[in-house]
Design an enzyme around this catalytic site. Structure first.
Site, PDB file in Angstrom:
ATOM      1  N   SER A 263      38.936 -12.528  42.297  1.00  0.00           N
ATOM      2  CA  SER A 263      39.130 -13.645  41.289  1.00  0.00           C
ATOM      3  C   SER A 263      38.659 -13.485  39.743  1.00  0.00           C
ATOM      4  O   SER A 263      37.684 -12.431  39.564  1.00  0.00           O
ATOM      5  CB  SER A 263      38.388 -14.855  41.876  1.00  0.00           C
ATOM      6  OG  SER A 263      39.290 -15.279  43.421  1.00  0.00           O
TER       7      SER A 263
ATOM      8  N   THR B  41      39.537 -13.113  35.514  1.00  0.00           N
ATOM      9  CA  THR B  41      40.767 -12.845  34.753  1.00  0.00           C
ATOM     10  C   THR B  41      40.938 -11.404  34.677  1.00  0.00           C
ATOM     11  O   THR B  41      41.895 -10.831  34.900  1.00  0.00           O
ATOM     12  CB  THR B  41      40.227 -13.225  33.159  1.00  0.00           C
ATOM     13  OG1 THR B  41      38.913 -12.581  32.874  1.00  0.00           O
ATOM     14  CG2 THR B  41      40.395 -14.569  32.822  1.00  0.00           C
ATOM     15  N   THR B  42      39.755 -10.585  34.983  1.00  0.00           N
ATOM     16  CA  THR B  42      39.992  -9.170  35.004  1.00  0.00           C
ATOM     17  C   THR B  42      40.854  -8.900  36.392  1.00  0.00           C
ATOM     18  O   THR B  42      41.626  -8.027  36.347  1.00  0.00           O
ATOM     19  CB  THR B  42      38.636  -8.398  35.106  1.00  0.00           C
ATOM     20  OG1 THR B  42      37.732  -8.938  34.057  1.00  0.00           O
ATOM     21  CG2 THR B  42      38.735  -6.836  35.012  1.00  0.00           C
TER      22      THR B  42
ATOM     23  N   LYS C  30      27.984 -12.206  40.412  1.00  0.00           N
ATOM     24  CA  LYS C  30      29.582 -12.760  40.479  1.00  0.00           C
ATOM     25  C   LYS C  30      29.232 -14.377  40.681  1.00  0.00           C
ATOM     26  O   LYS C  30      28.377 -14.949  41.103  1.00  0.00           O
ATOM     27  CB  LYS C  30      30.067 -12.188  41.672  1.00  0.00           C
ATOM     28  CG  LYS C  30      30.414 -10.613  41.380  1.00  0.00           C
ATOM     29  CD  LYS C  30      31.197 -10.056  42.486  1.00  0.00           C
ATOM     30  CE  LYS C  30      32.317 -10.784  42.865  1.00  0.00           C
ATOM     31  NZ  LYS C  30      33.591 -11.024  41.635  1.00  0.00           N
TER      32      LYS C  30
ATOM     33  N   GLY D   6      33.370 -17.616  37.965  1.00  0.00           N
ATOM     34  CA  GLY D   6      34.473 -18.543  38.363  1.00  0.00           C
ATOM     35  C   GLY D   6      34.418 -19.548  39.613  1.00  0.00           C
ATOM     36  O   GLY D   6      35.279 -19.989  40.106  1.00  0.00           O
TER      37      GLY D   6
ATOM     38  N   GLU E 221      34.707 -14.617  47.706  1.00  0.00           N
ATOM     39  CA  GLU E 221      34.560 -13.018  47.157  1.00  0.00           C
ATOM     40  C   GLU E 221      33.518 -12.208  48.167  1.00  0.00           C
ATOM     41  O   GLU E 221      33.798 -11.190  48.418  1.00  0.00           O
ATOM     42  CB  GLU E 221      34.107 -13.078  45.994  1.00  0.00           C
ATOM     43  CG  GLU E 221      34.962 -13.668  44.994  1.00  0.00           C
ATOM     44  CD  GLU E 221      34.583 -13.854  43.567  1.00  0.00           C
ATOM     45  OE1 GLU E 221      35.490 -13.931  42.655  1.00  0.00           O
ATOM     46  OE2 GLU E 221      33.448 -13.760  43.400  1.00  0.00           O
TER      47      GLU E 221
HETATM   48  C1  5RP Z   1      34.677 -15.303  39.883  1.00  0.00           C
HETATM   49  C2  5RP Z   1      33.884 -14.037  39.594  1.00  0.00           C
HETATM   50  C3  5RP Z   1      34.568 -13.168  38.638  1.00  0.00           C
HETATM   51  O1  5RP Z   1      34.896 -11.850  39.242  1.00  0.00           O
HETATM   52  C4  5RP Z   1      33.728 -13.114  37.512  1.00  0.00           C
HETATM   53  O2  5RP Z   1      33.280 -14.289  37.058  1.00  0.00           O
HETATM   54  C5  5RP Z   1      34.108 -12.126  36.234  1.00  0.00           C
HETATM   55  O3  5RP Z   1      35.302 -12.731  35.699  1.00  0.00           O
HETATM   56  P1  5RP Z   1      36.181 -12.389  34.485  1.00  0.00           P
HETATM   57  O4  5RP Z   1      37.077 -11.046  35.124  1.00  0.00           O
HETATM   58  O5  5RP Z   1      37.048 -13.557  34.157  1.00  0.00           O
HETATM   59  O6  5RP Z   1      35.357 -11.944  33.557  1.00  0.00           O
HETATM   60  O7  5RP Z   1      32.911 -13.694  40.293  1.00  0.00           O
HETATM   61  O8  5RP Z   1      33.641 -16.126  40.881  1.00  0.00           O
END
Ligand code: 5RP
Length: 240
Positions: free
Chosen positions: A35, A37-38, A103, A106, A112
């Site tokens: 989850s 953006t990456t 982590k 999000g 996860e």
């Molecule tokens: C969500 C996560 C995401 O992998 C983490 O927040 C990184 O997010 P992004 O790729 O948007 O920077 O752990 O729970």
């Protein structure tokens, strides 16, 4: 979205997400889909490969990732129906040279961690700004049961003291009037630690507290990281 509309960090995220598919994915694989953006760049690239005929199945780590996977045509399965996964790709808020991560930025850390633990290998996908010497500048999220959360919060504070982290700020994400709820209906408590001297010990200690369902330290999960850069390149790195 054209390359020009993306920020340098988003270009780096896209590079990491796209490179991961070409580096690791083989036909027939069962994949955990992270989850954030990456990871979502990875899911979009996977969708393109599926449209070109690649046969894979994905297990999403959030309702948001499930929705995107459906939109781009990645076939999905329930974790209960597929057994062990070949590989999980997921992002991180911070990662150190030993591939320990924070982590949950999000709020998806519980699913996860379950999906990563169900996988033979987990590969972290990050932009170059996420790689740190010491974890902890990013607030550490804990997924906590709503029942009695204030009592759980007090116990978290005591645990931090025992771990040499006295006086650190602890906050309920979203605030008391309108707390953020996770995909499992729990709340998120963020621990503003600054630096974490012993992430391995803290990950275990926090999970012993009744009411803490999971915490955002992922210390022995990633086998490698793919680091993306704003120039559109990406590099694969193992543990130091
Ligand atoms: C969500 C996560 C995401 O992998 C983490 O927040 C990184 O997010 P992004 O790729 O948007 O920077 O752990 O729970």
């Amino acid at each position: 979205m054209s390359q020009r509309e993306l920020s340098p960090q988003d270009r780096a995220k896209r590079a990491a997400g796209a490179a991961a598919i070409d580096l690791y994915v083989e036909p027939g694989m069962k994949l955990g889909l992270g989850s954030g953006t990456t990871s979502h760049w990875m899911v979009r690239t996977l969708g393109e490969r599926v449209r070109d005929g690649l046969d894979v199945v994905g297990v999403p780590t959030s309702t948001g990732t499930a929705a995107l996977a459906r939109e781009v045509g990645v076939p999905l399965a329930d974790l209960n129906d597929v057994g062990e996964l070949d590989l999980t790709f997921d992002g991180a808020d911070e990662i150190d040279r030993q591939l320990r991560m924070i982590k949950g930025g999000g709020a998806c850390l519980l699913w996860e961690k379950i999906v990563a633990a169900a996988s033979r290998r987990m590969i972290a996908l990050v932009d170059d700004q996420k790689v740190v010497e010491t974890l902890g500048a990013f607030p550490l999220p804990l997924e906590v049961l709503r029942f009695g959360w204030k009592s759980t919060e007090r116990l978290i504070g005591r645990c931090l003291v025992e771990q040499g982290l006295a006086g650190r700020r602890i906050t309920l994400r979203g605030g008391e009037a309108d707390p953020l709820l996770t995909d499992s209906g729990n709340v998120i408590i963020d621990c503003h630690l600054g630096a974490i001297p012993d992430p391995d010990a803290l990950e275990i200690a926090l999970n012993r507290i009744p009411g803490v369902i999971e915490n955002g330290l992922f210390c022995s999960m990633a086998a490698a990281m793919v680091v993306g850069y704003p120039d559109g390149t990406a590099k694969e790195t193992g543990p130091a």
